[in-house]
Design a protein around this motif. Structure first.
Motif, PDB file in Angstrom:
ATOM      1  N   GLN A 467       0.824  -1.212   0.000  1.00 24.96           N
ATOM      2  CA  GLN A 467       0.000   0.000   0.000  1.00 24.96           C
ATOM      3  C   GLN A 467       0.853   1.254   0.000  1.00 24.96           C
ATOM      4  OE1 GLN A 467      -2.980  -0.213  -0.885  1.00 24.96           O
ATOM      5  NE2 GLN A 467      -2.512  -2.392  -0.805  1.00 24.96           N
ATOM      6  N   GLN A 468       1.953   1.202   0.776  1.00 25.03           N
ATOM      7  CA  GLN A 468       2.837   2.383   0.802  1.00 25.03           C
ATOM      8  C   GLN A 468       3.405   2.636  -0.584  1.00 25.03           C
ATOM      9  OE1 GLN A 468       5.727   1.471   3.767  1.00 25.03           O
ATOM     10  NE2 GLN A 468       4.245   1.784   5.414  1.00 25.03           N
ATOM     11  N   ALA A 469       3.756   1.549  -1.285  1.00 24.31           N
ATOM     12  CA  ALA A 469       4.342   1.697  -2.614  1.00 24.31           C
ATOM     13  C   ALA A 469       3.349   2.367  -3.578  1.00 24.31           C
ATOM     14  CB  ALA A 469       4.767   0.333  -3.159  1.00 24.31           C
ATOM     15  N   TRP A 470       2.052   1.965  -3.487  1.00 21.46           N
ATOM     16  CA  TRP A 470       1.043   2.630  -4.339  1.00 21.46           C
ATOM     17  C   TRP A 470       1.002   4.120  -4.005  1.00 21.46           C
ATOM     18  CZ3 TRP A 470      -0.884   0.286  -8.374  1.00 21.46           C
ATOM     19  CH2 TRP A 470      -1.370  -1.016  -8.349  1.00 21.46           C
ATOM     20  N   ALA A 471       0.945   4.423  -2.689  1.00 22.08           N
ATOM     21  CA  ALA A 471       0.801   5.824  -2.263  1.00 22.08           C
ATOM     22  C   ALA A 471       1.994   6.645  -2.754  1.00 22.08           C
ATOM     23  CB  ALA A 471       0.681   5.888  -0.753  1.00 22.08           C
ATOM     24  N   GLU A 472       3.226   6.080  -2.618  1.00 20.35           N
ATOM     25  CA  GLU A 472       4.418   6.822  -3.060  1.00 20.35           C
ATOM     26  C   GLU A 472       4.382   7.058  -4.560  1.00 20.35           C
ATOM     27  OE1 GLU A 472       7.766   4.668  -1.525  1.00 20.35           O
ATOM     28  OE2 GLU A 472       7.073   5.171   0.502  1.00 20.35           O
ATOM     29  N   HIS A 473       3.955   6.023  -5.283  1.00 23.33           N
ATOM     30  CA  HIS A 473       3.880   6.132  -6.736  1.00 23.33           C
ATOM     31  C   HIS A 473       2.914   7.254  -7.124  1.00 23.33           C
ATOM     32  CE1 HIS A 473       2.575   5.096 -10.809  1.00 23.33           C
ATOM     33  NE2 HIS A 473       3.775   4.574 -10.958  1.00 23.33           N
ATOM     34  N   ASP A 474       1.742   7.289  -6.463  1.00 25.24           N
ATOM     35  CA  ASP A 474       0.755   8.325  -6.781  1.00 25.24           C
ATOM     36  C   ASP A 474       1.308   9.713  -6.461  1.00 25.24           C
ATOM     37  OD1 ASP A 474      -1.014   6.520  -7.692  1.00 25.24           O
ATOM     38  OD2 ASP A 474      -2.294   6.467  -5.909  1.00 25.24           O
ATOM     39  N   LYS A 475       2.062   9.792  -5.331  1.00 28.00           N
ATOM     40  CA  LYS A 475       2.616  11.087  -4.936  1.00 28.00           C
ATOM     41  C   LYS A 475       3.603  11.576  -6.007  1.00 28.00           C
ATOM     42  CE  LYS A 475       5.006  12.819  -1.103  1.00 28.00           C
ATOM     43  NZ  LYS A 475       5.870  12.318  -0.070  1.00 28.00           N
ATOM     44  N   HIS A 476       4.478  10.660  -6.452  1.00 27.10           N
ATOM     45  CA  HIS A 476       5.449  11.034  -7.483  1.00 27.10           C
ATOM     46  C   HIS A 476       4.764  11.515  -8.739  1.00 27.10           C
ATOM     47  CE1 HIS A 476       8.768   8.551  -5.512  1.00 27.10           C
ATOM     48  NE2 HIS A 476       9.052   9.824  -5.439  1.00 27.10           N
ATOM     49  N   ARG A 477       3.688  10.782  -9.098  1.00 20.68           N
ATOM     50  CA  ARG A 477       2.988  11.149 -10.344  1.00 20.68           C
ATOM     51  C   ARG A 477       2.371  12.529 -10.214  1.00 20.68           C
ATOM     52  NH1 ARG A 477       0.346   7.196 -14.113  1.00 20.68           N
ATOM     53  NH2 ARG A 477      -1.464   8.509 -13.815  1.00 20.68           N
ATOM     54  N   GLN A 478       1.748  12.783  -9.027  1.00 23.95           N
ATOM     55  CA  GLN A 478       1.128  14.097  -8.845  1.00 23.95           C
ATOM     56  C   GLN A 478       2.171  15.188  -8.898  1.00 23.95           C
ATOM     57  OE1 GLN A 478      -1.106  13.842  -5.262  1.00 23.95           O
ATOM     58  NE2 GLN A 478      -2.808  12.833  -6.289  1.00 23.95           N
ATOM     59  N   GLU A 479       3.331  14.914  -8.247  1.00 23.36           N
ATOM     60  CA  GLU A 479       4.369  15.942  -8.218  1.00 23.36           C
ATOM     61  C   GLU A 479       4.911  16.209  -9.610  1.00 23.36           C
ATOM     62  OE1 GLU A 479       5.823  15.325  -3.659  1.00 23.36           O
ATOM     63  OE2 GLU A 479       7.128  14.647  -5.304  1.00 23.36           O
ATOM     64  N   SER A 480       5.091  15.115 -10.389  1.00 18.74           N
ATOM     65  CA  SER A 480       5.669  15.319 -11.713  1.00 18.74           C
ATOM     66  C   SER A 480       4.664  16.000 -12.649  1.00 18.74           C
ATOM     67  CB  SER A 480       6.140  14.006 -12.314  1.00 18.74           C
ATOM     68  OG  SER A 480       5.036  13.164 -12.462  1.00 18.74           O
ATOM     69  N   ARG A 481       3.351  15.956 -12.253  1.00 18.15           N
ATOM     70  CA  ARG A 481       2.339  16.622 -13.090  1.00 18.15           C
ATOM     71  C   ARG A 481       2.225  18.106 -12.765  1.00 18.15           C
ATOM     72  NH1 ARG A 481      -2.542  12.797 -12.657  1.00 18.15           N
ATOM     73  NH2 ARG A 481      -1.893  11.121 -13.995  1.00 18.15           N
ATOM     74  N   LYS A 482       2.736  18.516 -11.556  1.00 18.72           N
ATOM     75  CA  LYS A 482       2.580  19.910 -11.149  1.00 18.72           C
ATOM     76  C   LYS A 482       3.301  20.816 -12.139  1.00 18.72           C
ATOM     77  CE  LYS A 482       2.112  19.455  -6.198  1.00 18.72           C
ATOM     78  NZ  LYS A 482       2.943  19.315  -5.021  1.00 18.72           N
ATOM     79  N   PRO A 483       2.717  21.981 -12.512  1.00 21.87           N
ATOM     80  CA  PRO A 483       3.412  22.889 -13.409  1.00 21.87           C
ATOM     81  C   PRO A 483       4.694  23.395 -12.758  1.00 21.87           C
ATOM     82  CG  PRO A 483       1.271  23.789 -12.692  1.00 21.87           C
ATOM     83  CD  PRO A 483       1.385  22.444 -12.137  1.00 21.87           C
ATOM     84  N   GLU A 484       5.693  23.708 -13.582  1.00 17.11           N
ATOM     85  CA  GLU A 484       7.037  24.116 -13.127  1.00 17.11           C
ATOM     86  C   GLU A 484       6.986  25.193 -12.032  1.00 17.11           C
ATOM     87  OE1 GLU A 484      10.307  23.510 -14.295  1.00 17.11           O
ATOM     88  OE2 GLU A 484       9.522  21.667 -15.173  1.00 17.11           O
ATOM     89  N   TYR A 485       6.135  26.247 -12.276  1.00 13.15           N
ATOM     90  CA  TYR A 485       6.162  27.378 -11.341  1.00 13.15           C
ATOM     91  C   TYR A 485       5.678  27.016  -9.951  1.00 13.15           C
ATOM     92  CZ  TYR A 485       1.331  27.555 -12.957  1.00 13.15           C
ATOM     93  OH  TYR A 485       0.051  27.219 -13.294  1.00 13.15           O
ATOM     94  N   ALA A 486       4.919  25.940  -9.853  1.00 15.00           N
ATOM     95  CA  ALA A 486       4.401  25.544  -8.535  1.00 15.00           C
ATOM     96  C   ALA A 486       5.524  25.143  -7.597  1.00 15.00           C
ATOM     97  CB  ALA A 486       3.425  24.395  -8.673  1.00 15.00           C
ATOM     98  N   ALA A 487       6.676  24.766  -8.185  1.00 15.27           N
ATOM     99  CA  ALA A 487       7.786  24.330  -7.342  1.00 15.27           C
ATOM    100  C   ALA A 487       8.485  25.500  -6.660  1.00 15.27           C
ATOM    101  CB  ALA A 487       8.780  23.551  -8.201  1.00 15.27           C
ATOM    102  N   ASP A 488       8.319  26.745  -7.179  1.00 15.19           N
ATOM    103  CA  ASP A 488       9.057  27.875  -6.596  1.00 15.19           C
ATOM    104  C   ASP A 488       8.513  28.246  -5.221  1.00 15.19           C
ATOM    105  OD1 ASP A 488      10.301  27.957  -9.021  1.00 15.19           O
ATOM    106  OD2 ASP A 488       8.914  29.467  -9.811  1.00 15.19           O
TER     107      ASP A 488
END
Ligand code: BGC
Length: 488
Positions: A467-488
């Motif tokens: 379950q943790q692996a699914w959650a981490e995977h989803d988190k990575h996907r969401q983060e990689s989908r965030k637009p560039e400026y959101a990281a600033d």
């Protein structure tokens, strides 16, 4: 707090009860239960082919009624699987198996004593209910009881028992056919039903279910005697954290966005297991044997027992030996490759056989290649899609929704089992046998790439780590989908 922790660590683990000086008694019993649930599934799946011709004669059944007698078990199983999703959470995994065993035994008694067609049909439906319930409860129980390091092996024993059940049914058909004893053929299925009842009656429920209903001390006792090992309370705490969300889980929760990926994987595996053609090839085996020169029904039955029944059982042992060593995905890759090659060979040869039938002139090369293709196909399924699908379906869902989510995936499996069996002959009539095998081959290739892209490897992980692996995977996907400026 410190006192509780000290008290916990001070508890000395009770030495396990061993049988034959080797196996933990309670884990052995878990294995036995899983075997019983698989046996009744397999026996019932296999027995009807031999009994049908005699039933049809006794009750003067039309073709439609013969189809009903054959297929209503699958329909019952579909509804039984869904019901198991509710029962497993409400009354527990162990009681759900008991209910499955009772329904199966009652249905088996009903069909073997049936005075007329409708008693027979209703009994077949009741048996289906029992099979469907057991097909969810058995693997679920095994997955929640077994230690992570051996979990694949335990759930695969379920598939081994399915294949043994099919083989025993083929043998019963061969032995009882000459006398036309169809009532005994069907009645024998009471045996696995009653055995399941007897064994399940003495077993505890799973630690995860006890935690979900607030019975921590029962959960601890079960974990201690079945799995054992150090830090029982630490492991129970981890399970508890997952299980706490279990309260009031609804059917619609299986569609929750956080579950979507696991649900797709579960349903996809269940569907691919059926649409790649296993039951169609098993069903068609007599025709294949006829084409290579086994002309009498008796010769065909013996050939089926040896090259379908025995190969199916023996190749499943490969999965039992390797699933926890090499992992689930490597077995799927190897199996799907073998199935594709075999189907392509069978597709080419059945074209040749269609133009040059061999009946009466001994086996042709095309006939023999078809036979080898069939054996390779069954063996490849037996060490991959057969056991691995049931294993993954029982592992990939979170504790709080596992019962219902497994029920949905299993119901899809039964639905597609029904669709493929019911439509196979019409498809063959419409596009020809060669093209039908070709179609199954294409579906195997699609399954291969889909597995590569979507299915997680679960080898050696605890259910909570998955379950943790699914959650981490989803988190990575969401983060990689965030637009560039959101990281600033
Ligand atoms: C499948 C059945 C199939 C059997 C063959 C099972 O895993 O669910 O549909 O008949 O394997 O061994």
């Amino acid at each position: 707090m410190a006192t509780t922790t000290q008290a916990r660590t001070a508890q000395t683990p009770v030495p396990p009860r061993l049988i034959f000086g080797r196996w933990r008694f309670w884990l052995f019993m878990v294995g036995l239960i899983v075997i019983m649930t698989g046996l009744l599934f397999g026996y019932d799946q296999g027995v009807i082919s031999g009994a049908l011709q005699f039933i049809a004669k006794t009750f003067h059944l039309s073709t439609t009624l013969q189809e009903v007698v054959t297929s209503w078990v699958t329909l019952g199983a579909l509804f039984g699987a869904l019901l198991a999703g509710v029962l497993a959470d409400r009354v527990g995994r162990q009681k759900t198996m008991l209910i499955g065993g009772v329904l199966f035994a009652v249905g088996a008694l009903g069909e073997s004593l049936a005075p007329g067609t409708w008693t027979l049909v209703v009994s077949r439906f009741v048996i289906g209910f029992g099979v469907g319930i057991a097909s969810v409860a058995g693997p679920l129980y095994a997955a929640e009881m077994a230690p992570s390091s051996n979990r694949g092996r335990y759930v695969s024993s379920y598939q081994l028992a399915v294949t043994i059940g099919i083989l025993l049914a083929d043998i019963a058909d061969a032995v009882l056919s000459p006398g036309g004893h169809w009532r005994i053929m069907l009645g024998l299925s009471i045996v696995p039903g009653v055995l399941l009842l007897v064994v399940a009656l003495f077993m505890p429920d799973t630690p995860r279910w006890y935690l979900a209903v607030g019975r921590r001390s029962a959960a601890r006792d079960t974990l201690a005697k079945v799995v054992g090992g150090p830090d029982l309370d630490g492991r129970l705490d981890t399970m508890q954290a997952e299980v706490s969300a279990a309260k009031s889980v609804k059917w619609k929760d299986v569609l929750a966005p956080s579950l979507r990926r696991a649900m797709w994987v579960g349903v996809g595996l269940a569907v691919f297991q059926q649409v790649t053609g296993i039951n169609a090839v098993i069903y068609y085996s007599d025709e294949i044997f006829k084409s290579v020169g086994f002309t009498t029904p008796h010769e065909q039955t013996i050939a089926t027992i040896i090259s379908v029944g025995c190969v199916n059982v023996l190749a499943t042992l490969i999965a039992i030996a390797w699933i926890d060593k090499f992992g689930r995905k490597p077995l799927l890759y190897a199996g799907l490759t073998g199935m594709t090659v075999a189907l392509v060979a069978m597709a080419i040869c059945s074209g040749v056989l269609g133009h040059h039938p061999t009946s009466g002139h001994g086996p042709s090369t095309a006939g023999i290649v078809t036979l080898i293709g069939m054996i390779v196909f069954i063996a490849s399924f037996a060490f991959s899609l057969g056991p691995v699908v049931w294993t993954l379906i029982s592992e990939i869902f979170p504790n709080r929704i596992r019962g219902k989510a497994m029920a949905v995936a299993t119901a899809f499996n039964w639905a597609f089992c029904f669709i493929v069996s019911a439509s196979f002959l019409s498809i063959v009539n419409a596009i020809g046998l060669g093209t039908t095998f070709g179609l199954f081959a294409v579906l195997c290739v699609i399954a291969f790439f889909w597995v590569r892209a979507k299915v997680p490897e679960t080898k050696g992980k605890s259910l909570e780590q998955i379950q943790q692996a699914w959650a981490e995977h989803d988190k990575h996907r969401q983060e990689s989908r965030k637009p560039e400026y959101a990281a600033d």
